[in-house]
Design an enzyme around this catalytic site. Structure first.
Site, mmCIF file in Angstrom:
data_model
loop_
_atom_site.group_PDB
_atom_site.id
_atom_site.type_symbol
_atom_site.label_atom_id
_atom_site.label_comp_id
_atom_site.label_asym_id
_atom_site.label_seq_id
_atom_site.Cartn_x
_atom_site.Cartn_y
_atom_site.Cartn_z
ATOM 1 N N TRP A 359 0.831 -1.205 0.000
ATOM 2 C CA TRP A 359 0.000 0.000 0.000
ATOM 3 C C TRP A 359 0.869 1.260 0.000
ATOM 4 O O TRP A 359 0.386 2.355 -0.278
ATOM 5 C CB TRP A 359 -0.967 -0.002 1.184
ATOM 6 N N ASP A 360 2.156 1.087 0.239
ATOM 7 C CA ASP A 360 3.102 2.199 0.176
ATOM 8 C C ASP A 360 3.008 2.929 -1.168
ATOM 9 O O ASP A 360 3.169 4.151 -1.234
ATOM 10 C CB ASP A 360 4.532 1.688 0.326
ATOM 11 N N GLU A 490 1.196 -1.388 13.325
ATOM 12 C CA GLU A 490 1.266 -2.854 13.405
ATOM 13 C C GLU A 490 1.702 -3.341 14.787
ATOM 14 O O GLU A 490 1.853 -4.549 14.991
ATOM 15 C CB GLU A 490 2.207 -3.384 12.323
ATOM 16 N N LYS A 602 3.800 2.358 16.072
ATOM 17 C CA LYS A 602 4.898 2.137 15.135
ATOM 18 C C LYS A 602 5.011 3.274 14.126
ATOM 19 O O LYS A 602 6.106 3.712 13.780
ATOM 20 C CB LYS A 602 4.685 0.807 14.404
ATOM 21 N N GLN A 603 3.877 3.729 13.630
ATOM 22 C CA GLN A 603 3.842 4.792 12.631
ATOM 23 C C GLN A 603 2.497 5.492 12.703
ATOM 24 O O GLN A 603 1.604 5.045 13.412
ATOM 25 C CB GLN A 603 4.056 4.215 11.229
#
Length: 768
Positions: A359-360, A490, A602-603
């Site tokens: 999906w990046d 995640e 995480k992000q």
């Protein structure tokens, strides 16, 4: 080990001094690619130290059987491996019977590597004292041609410094290559033919299972002080390799130069029975042009790329080097020529992660390619997903979804899901929303609506059907909920009502309903075709809008923020700044159980939604959510710093935005995550570009108008970049004194700067 060993330089990546501990890291950092193939910066000559051999061919992969302890229904049967391809760069060197091996030399002095990003070549030089006391100077130049993208070229030069010697030079091809990350130590390649004719050699092979057919080829020429040595080489051949050994009696101070051309022809691009013939044609072209002409062509091709994609920063060399490294690697990985290809997270620099598409691409890479190439390149990225629609429907079907519901894969090579961690494969379904957002984003930026009736609407219908079937109605809440998902963070798996996922689902269903209305009115023939092909009935659209209008979003009245998911406030909310530094990074220091129970992110997760849908929320809401979630974010994903940099800039927090920018731009150069030897983080590099253009430059499309809110870090004197906006090239230069714009072409363009209209006249510099 201190990884900050790269010399700061505006146009080059430079390593000075030979350190065996850094060899594998440098193999990643100095990697080359041309969109069709890639090569880690392995030494041409034999090296007995720790090394990670890596040669890669775009679109060629192996379906390695999934290795899991507990098989679950719907699991992919394989994990697609980026294949380590036959090695074409090898050149064994022996002097008076002593092999050249930097790991065994008595001394290696004046060692220098340079990756020249401006011109697209890699050079290595050193002076070595061999175990037999021979002293030699070596200089090697290598590049992968952009013009002939099946070709790589090497110029390998040796000068004897202290005595005469008999030199054996053996350029070779090696088909006996294995992947480091094989699940079952399978044989990935089957060699079918090895041939040699005069100065050329070929290894024909095919991948097991997928049966991609490849011809690896080479041709070599030898020169002493510029004069061709026309002796016939001795052929060295075994079951997996072929080499040509040239023997030359070289006198002290004489220079031996070996020119080697090599590369791959693949049945993706040529008839399977004509691969060697195609290879000969490539070698004929290379031989006719010669190394110096090919190198000049390479410089000119890169000059054209940089003319549009460069970001020039004045006053901060490390920041300048960082952004150019990111832009360079993105262009090495994907140039948009082939809609069958995509942008893998490691590109051509390593094997980790597998697959070529995440999906990046839609969330991070599309904006870079839309703005720095012509719009056909972005179209090709969207067409890639359209071509995989039937596979996406199959993927959803394996999980029990029906009626044409489509679930695009988390990881793929051919559209089929090949990721095998259940909490990702089954639950990280927000990837579907990123694809829908990319379709919207393409239309918003380019103004080209044609993709939607031609291809995009069918993709959107499949995605809307998935979201509708994935939710369920909560009697207790009297709203629709989404259970058992993994958001972008995640470090939280199998949660209920991840806000970002729920919001994407709501937006997608509403957006698809809007596009159906537009297409029915403006493209009636396409509409009828789509309705027929998808068997769409009006009641489905009503169902989507009903669900979208009654979606549940967890919210904290106390903090006045949307909660990342149900139960987030049940966690022990200790901020990252209060963690002992010895505990970081938590993904290397903590158990997975401890991570899952922690509040650490995480992000960007909720903030990813605020990035996508910035215009849905006020500045105050963004600030409140940023202040709540960023302190819990450990930024242990390469995709994290860029989003936070953009939002910090929007909030006027330039020092924080600059810190995040440096982290994303130099993530690999400074090896923040201590893993660069495995390969580079290619897709996050597009986020680095976004940090400057969308963050510091504040570029947006607002009400169909290109808009900027320029800011500049105090560490910079100025920065400048170009944007291809609807086939007009806008150049923006920002300094502490103000902002200047120019536009190319024949037409005027009205943009917005700080919310005010500004008319740009071709050929004139306009100051804001």
């Amino acid at each position: 080990m201190n990884q900050e060993y790269i010399t700061a330089h505006p146009w080059s990546i430079i390593e000075e001094g030979f350190d065996q501990e850094l060899v594998q890291s440098s193999e990643s950092l100095f990697s080359l690619g041309n969109g069709a193939m890639g090569q880690r910066a392995n030494f041409e000559e034999h090296y007995s130290g720790e090394t990670f051999q890596g040669s890669y061919i775009a679109g060629v992969y192996y379906p390695d059987k999934t290795r899991v302890g507990w098989w679950k229904n719907g699991y992919p049967e394989y994990f697609a491996k980026v294949l380590n391809a036959p090695n074409w760069i090898g050149i064994d060197i022996s002097l008076n019977g002593q092999p050249l091996d930097l790991a065994q030399c008595k001394k290696v002095a004046h060692f220098l590597r340079e990756l020249n990003m401006k011109e697209g070549w890699y050079k290595r030089s050193f002076v070595a004292t061999l175990p037999n006391d021979l002293e030699i100077a070596v200089e090697v130049t290598r590049f992968l041609s952009l013009d002939l993208d099946e070709l790589g070229a090497i110029q390998y030069t040796i000068q004897l410094l202290n005595t005469d010697a008999e030199v054996l030079a053996t350029p070779y091809l090696d088909g006996g290559i294995k992947n480091r990350d094989s699940n079952w130590d399978d044989k990935f390649w089957n060699i079918t033919a090895i041939g040699s004719k005069q100065n050329r050699a070929f290894v024909e092979s095919h991948t097991m299972k997928t049966h991609f057919k490849v011809c690896t080829f080479m041709e070599s020429g030898l020169y002493v002080d510029g004069d061709r040595v026309d002796e016939n080489p001795a052929v060295k051949k075994d079951e997996t390799s072929v080499g040509h050994t040239y023997t030359v009696h070289l006198q002290k101070d004489e220079t031996l130069t070996l020119i080697k051309y090599g590369g791959y022809t693949v049945d993706r691009n040529h008839p399977a029975d004509q691969l060697q013939e195609a290879a000969n044609k490539v070698l004929d072209q290379a031989s006719k042009l010669g190394f110096e002409t090919l190198l000049q062509m390479q410089k000119e091709a890169w000059a054209q790329i940089w003319e549009m994609s460069d970001i020039a920063i004045e006053g901060d060399v490390k920041a300048q080097q960082g952004i150019r490294f990111n832009i360079f690697q993105l262009n090495q990985t994907y140039l948009g020529k082939d809609s069958r290809l995509n942008i893998g997270p490691k590109g051509f620099t390593g094997e980790k992660y597998g697959g070529s598409t995440y999906w990046d691409t839609e969330a991070y890479c599309l904006p870079f390619y839309m703005a720095t190439k012509n719009q056909q390149v972005a179209w090709n990225l969207l067409e890639y997903r359209y071509n995989h629609l039937l596979k996406a429907i199959e993927n959803a079907g394996k999980l029990g979804f029906k009626n044409g519901a489509a679930l695009y894969p988390m990881v793929t090579m051919n559209g089929e899901e090949c990721h095998n961690e259940w909490e990702i494969t089954f639950e990280e379904i927000h990837r579907n929303g990123a694809i829908a957002f990319a379709i919207y984003n393409y239309h918003r930026f380019t103004g080209d609506y044609s993709y939607i009736p031609k291809m995009g609407l069918e993709v959107l219908i499949g995605i809307a059907r998935f979201w509708y079937q994935r939710v369920n109605f909560s009697e207790e809440k009297q709203q629709y909920v989404m259970l058992g998902v993994t958001g972008p963070n995640e470090y939280e798996n199998n949660v209920n009502n991840n806000w970002y996922t729920n919001y994407l689902a709501k937006w997608c269903m509403e957006y698809v309903a809007e596009q159906l209305q537009i297409v029915s009115e403006s493209y009636p023939e396409d509409y009828q075709r789509i309705i027929s092909d998808t068997n769409l009935v009006p009641s489905e659209i009503e169902d989507w809008t009903k669900v979208a209008g009654n979606m549940y979003f967890p919210f904290s009245e106390k903090h006045k923020v949307f909660l990342q998911q149900d139960g987030f406030l049940d966690k022990e909310l200790v901020r990252v700044q209060d963690l002992d530094k010895s505990e970081r990074p938590i993904n290397q220091k903590w158990s997975w159980d401890r991570i899952l129970r922690s509040p650490y992110i995480k992000q960007a997760d909720v903030l990813q939604g605020f990035y996508f849908f910035e215009d849905h929320f006020s500045q105050e809401e963004l600030e409140r959510h940023f202040d709540f979630y960023e302190p819990f974010t450990v930024h242990e994903s390469s995709l994290s710093p860029c989003v936070h940099s953009i939002q910090a800039a929007k909030l006027g927090r330039m020092e924080q935005a600059y810190t995040f920018y440096l982290r994303t731009s130099r993530l690999d150069l400074d090896d923040y995550n201590k893993e660069v030897e495995e390969g580079l983080h290619i897709t996050s590099m597009a986020g680095t570009w976004m940090s400057i253009v969308e963050g510091f430059g504040g570029m947006r499309v607002v009400d169909n108008v290109l808009s900027f809110t320029p800011r500049i870090p105090e560490q910079w004197k100025s920065y400048a970049f170009k944007i291809n906006f609807r086939n007009q090239i806008v150049t923006m230069t920002v300094s502490a004194q103000g902002t200047a714009f120019t536009v190319s072409g024949d037409d005027t363009l009205t943009i917005q700067v700080d919310g005010k209209p500004l008319k740009l006249m071709p050929g004139e510099t306009v100051h804001a």
